[in-house]
Write an enzyme that holds these catalytic residues in place. Structure first.
Site, PDB file in Angstrom:
ATOM      1  N   ARG A 208      -1.760  -1.923 -10.088  1.00  0.00           N
ATOM      2  CA  ARG A 208      -0.682  -2.874  -9.812  1.00  0.00           C
ATOM      3  C   ARG A 208       0.109  -3.087 -11.105  1.00  0.00           C
ATOM      4  O   ARG A 208      -0.479  -3.162 -12.194  1.00  0.00           O
ATOM      5  CB  ARG A 208      -1.234  -4.226  -9.337  1.00  0.00           C
ATOM      6  CG  ARG A 208      -1.817  -4.220  -7.935  1.00  0.00           C
ATOM      7  CD  ARG A 208      -0.726  -4.064  -6.863  1.00  0.00           C
ATOM      8  NE  ARG A 208      -1.258  -4.120  -5.514  1.00  0.00           N
ATOM      9  CZ  ARG A 208      -1.620  -3.062  -4.780  1.00  0.00           C
ATOM     10  NH1 ARG A 208      -1.505  -1.841  -5.269  1.00  0.00           N
ATOM     11  NH2 ARG A 208      -2.071  -3.218  -3.549  1.00  0.00           N
ATOM     12  N   HIS A 256       5.258   4.176  -6.309  1.00  0.00           N
ATOM     13  CA  HIS A 256       4.068   3.665  -5.603  1.00  0.00           C
ATOM     14  C   HIS A 256       3.615   4.647  -4.497  1.00  0.00           C
ATOM     15  O   HIS A 256       3.560   4.295  -3.322  1.00  0.00           O
ATOM     16  CB  HIS A 256       4.361   2.272  -5.000  1.00  0.00           C
ATOM     17  CG  HIS A 256       3.110   1.480  -4.724  1.00  0.00           C
ATOM     18  ND1 HIS A 256       2.998   0.141  -4.998  1.00  0.00           N
ATOM     19  CD2 HIS A 256       1.917   1.845  -4.181  1.00  0.00           C
ATOM     20  CE1 HIS A 256       1.796  -0.289  -4.634  1.00  0.00           C
ATOM     21  NE2 HIS A 256       1.122   0.736  -4.138  1.00  0.00           N
TER      22      HIS A 256
END
Ligand code: NDP
Ligand code: OXD
Length: 293
Positions: A208, A256
């Site tokens: 993250r 991502h």
């Protein structure tokens, strides 16, 4: 919609509805970044399933006390993570970036082979994904070490526990971040911790974005302490067009995609867990709300 169809096919006895048209009674919820209005409707539900491995987006929502929150466990992501990280490590170890620089300068510059036994890869996080990635790197002959809250067994590698972060970091030529984002890990990779890496180390963040303090990372790359970074996750996604990461010559950005949620595999896992719960059996992947993962 593919998710609804897949869930309906895997659980033909279920009445699959899509928010906000979900009726009065919800037995199970399948969510990704759910709105708090939905969460507030889950009194009486038996479980909520998150369509991802990371559950940071579930924190601070008004979940009914005792409702099991369940994350995806691997579900086809470990193989994808291993592919992505292996690429990042090999690109660094075999110096493909340097060969790219030579090519742009039309320079024929062979380089000596780096000593693999001294090219240690450090895994921040030795959970489902970190362990799978570590095993792939060990199979390629890299020395691998790992850091986790509780010290884990790491086949073919050295494992460090919570209080040993700086000793662990000092061993890493490449640092691979696969930690969950929690209150404890937020901003963990700042100037102080990243400075514990040896000079010339490289960061791969596939966990993250908020684990990293962006300006500290940029500063350490610009001073030459770090060689660069390959980043798949960001504090703000999509990464804003003006962010310095986009244009930095030593930073590689991907959107991502290091491990995508696979619909059929994920639905099969969720359906199997619903069947177990309906039979009164325990399931894997229930998060510990106090720990945050
Ligand atoms: P796991 O829960 O299986 O593993 C988490 C690991 O992190 C464990 O080893 C755990 O330690 C360690 N850890 C957690 N908190 C701390 C802490 N405070 N200090 C030290 N170690 C800590 O998660 P997964 O491996 O399944 O996934 C990891 C993360 O990867 C997810 O949370 C998600 O954010 C990210 N992810 C990113 C994707 C992408 O596409 N970029 C896709 C999928 C996941 P211990 O073993 O002691 O519990
Ligand atoms: C996940 C993700 O956590 O896709 O599964 O990032």
């Amino acid at each position: 919609m593919r998710w609804t169809e897949a869930l309906g096919a895997a659980l033909p006895e279920a009445n699959v509805r899509v928010w906000p048209d979900v009726g009065d009674t919800i037995d199970y919820a399948v969510v990704w970044k759910p709105p708090s209005d939905l969460v507030a409707r889950l009194d009486g539900a038996r479980a909520a399933f998150n369509l991802g491995a990371g559950v940071d987006a579930l924190a601070d929502l008004p979940w009914p006390a005792g409702l099991p929150l369940v994350r995806l466990v691997d579900a086809g992501m470990a193989e994808q993570m291993a592919e992505y990280v292996t690429y990042a490590v090999l690109r660094r170890y075999r110096e493909f970036e340097a060969f790219g620089d030579s090519q742009r300068a039309a320079e024929w510059r062979p380089r000596a082979r780096l000593d693999k036994s001294a090219f240690n890869i450090g895994m921040l996080g030795l959970g489902v994904l970190g362990t799978a990635v570590a095993a792939t790197l060990v199979s390629l002959g890299f020395p691998v070490s790992g850091w986790s809250r509780t010290r884990r067994q790491l086949a073919g590698g050295r494992s460090f526990g919570g209080g040993e972060l700086s000793s662990f970091l000092a061993t890493c030529r490449v640092l691979v971040c696969l930690l969950p984002l929690t209150k404890e890990t937020s901003g963990l990779l700042d100037r102080r911790t990243l400075s514990c890496l040896p000079r010339g180390a490289y960061l791969v963040n596939v966990a993250r974005g908020a684990l990293v303090v962006d300006d500290d990372l940029l500063a350490l790359i610009d001073t030459g302490h770090l060689a660069g970074a390959m980043l798949d996750v960001f504090r703000d996604e999509p990464l804003p067009p003006t962010h310095a990461f986009w244009h930095h010559p030593r930073i590689t950005v991907t959107p991502h995609v290091s491990a995508l949620t696979l619909i059929d595999t994920s639905v099969a896992q969720i359906a199997a867990k619903i069947r177990r719960l309906e039979s009164g059996l325990p399931i894997a992947g229930v998060i510990d709300r106090r720990r945050g993962y």
